[in-house]
Design an enzyme around this catalytic site. Structure first.
Site, short mmCIF file in Angstrom:
data_model
loop_
_atom_site.label_atom_id
_atom_site.label_comp_id
_atom_site.label_asym_id
_atom_site.label_seq_id
_atom_site.Cartn_x
_atom_site.Cartn_y
_atom_site.Cartn_z
N TYR A 1 0.84 -1.20 0.00
CA TYR A 1 0.00 0.00 0.00
C TYR A 1 0.87 1.24 0.00
O TYR A 1 2.08 1.19 0.25
CB TYR A 1 -0.95 0.00 1.19
CG TYR A 1 -0.31 0.31 2.52
CD1 TYR A 1 -0.48 1.57 3.12
CD2 TYR A 1 0.46 -0.62 3.20
CE1 TYR A 1 0.08 1.87 4.34
CE2 TYR A 1 1.03 -0.34 4.43
CZ TYR A 1 0.85 0.91 5.00
OH TYR A 1 1.42 1.21 6.20
N LYS B 1 6.48 -1.66 2.13
CA LYS B 1 5.24 -1.11 2.70
C LYS B 1 4.11 -2.09 2.42
O LYS B 1 3.28 -1.88 1.52
CB LYS B 1 4.96 0.28 2.13
CG LYS B 1 4.00 1.11 2.98
CD LYS B 1 3.98 2.54 2.51
CE LYS B 1 3.01 3.39 3.31
NZ LYS B 1 3.45 3.59 4.71
N GLU C 1 12.27 2.67 14.29
CA GLU C 1 11.27 3.64 13.85
C GLU C 1 10.11 3.58 14.82
O GLU C 1 10.13 2.85 15.80
CB GLU C 1 10.83 3.35 12.42
CG GLU C 1 10.25 1.97 12.19
CD GLU C 1 9.90 1.72 10.72
OE1 GLU C 1 9.88 2.67 9.93
OE2 GLU C 1 9.63 0.55 10.39
N LEU D 1 10.96 1.50 7.34
CA LEU D 1 10.38 1.93 6.08
C LEU D 1 11.10 3.18 5.58
O LEU D 1 11.32 4.11 6.37
CB LEU D 1 8.89 2.23 6.27
CG LEU D 1 8.13 2.58 4.99
CD1 LEU D 1 7.95 1.34 4.13
CD2 LEU D 1 6.79 3.18 5.33
#
Length: 281
Positions: free
Chosen positions: A34, A143, A175, A199
């Site tokens: 996505y 992702k 993250e 990411l």
């Protein structure tokens, strides 16, 4: 709009009419990727970078892109129907197979879905965060829609009265549960380097670009948790939340317990960049 228009497999239709099969591999296996793309003033922000990351994620799960870049631009542009600030959600799954089987099915068509949602881009409120062990898999640079671990980690933050979880793997921060991380160390903006454990955020990269352009010291390197706890400032970033200052980590103040001067500078630079983007032809 109570029933907004969305895109599904070649058609624009009301959200209430958008349906996919229960045999879709996104539903059965989380087999898909996505993107989330902000739009400011009716214009898709950093679209090229988002499409590049989409292609990177598709390659990572061994799925060919179902559409060319120009077609993506047309579809996503059609969903941005006014001058308000919006978030475009785009999801691609491997498609619907005749039976449930882990092995990639042959000769099926990917499922493509996209929708626009209004967003509020007011100045973010200072946030609290909690550190958590990074329990996710080894391909966090893709992702993908397989987000259960992120859901659990983000919920852990909420359960502790916080807005974000700071993920820690082998003693270093990676993250947030739904964001990239920045810390200010002795006046330098530091963020963990790209790799399989985080990411490659589009907003993250823009912050680094703005820092370089405006002479703000910045570095990409591993940040041990012990050093992270001593940071003068901590922020997290994402496409829809932009730059959020963290003023409390694990019930202890970050720096002076208020948004720091470098965050304020970067936030203003980011807003100026957005405004210039809005005004560009």
């Amino acid at each position: 709009m109570n029933d907004p228009i969305v895109y599904l497999n070649g058609d624009f239709l009301p959200l209430s009419q958008a349906k996919v099969s229960v045999l879709d591999r996104g539903f059965l296996f989380g087999d898909g990727v996505y993107e989330v793309i902000p739009a400011y003033g009716g214009k898709l922000f950093r679209l090229e970078e988002h499409l590049q990351r989409l292609e990177y994620s598709l390659r990572g799960i061994r799925l060919d892109s179902p559409l060319e870049a120009l077609r993506w631009r047309h579809i996503l542009g059609e969903l941005v129907r006014d001058d308000g600030d919006q978030s475009i959600y785009l999801q691609i799954t491997r498609g619907t197979a005749p039976k449930r089987d882990h092995v990639f099915p042959e000769h099926i068509r990917p499922t493509v879905f996209a929708m626009a949602t209004p967003i509020q881009t007011t100045k973010p409120q200072p946030a609290k965060a909690v550190t958590c062990e990074d329990i996710r898999w080894q391909l966090c640079h893709l992702k993908t829609i397989t987000l259960l671990a992120n859901v659990l980690l983000r919920q852990d933050a909420v359960d502790h009265g916080c807005q974000e979880s700071i993920l820690v793997r082998d003693g270093t921060v990676t993250e947030g549960a739904a964001s990239n991380l920045f810390a200010v160390m002795e006046g330098t903006v530091v963020t963990p380097p790209k790799g399989p454990h985080l990411l490659p955020g589009v907003t993250r990269d823009l912050i680094l670009e703005l820092a370089e352009t405006h002479g703000i010291p910045a570095a990409e390197r591993a940040i041990p948790l012990a050093e992270f706890r001593r940071a003068e400032e901590i922020w997290y970033t994402s496409s829809t939340r932009e730059l959020v200052p963290v003023v409390e980590l694990d019930n202890r103040p970050v720096g002076k317990g208020t948004p720091g001067p470098i965050w304020r500078q970067m936030y203003e630079l980011f807003q100026a960049y957005k405004q210039a983007f809005r005004e560009a032809s």
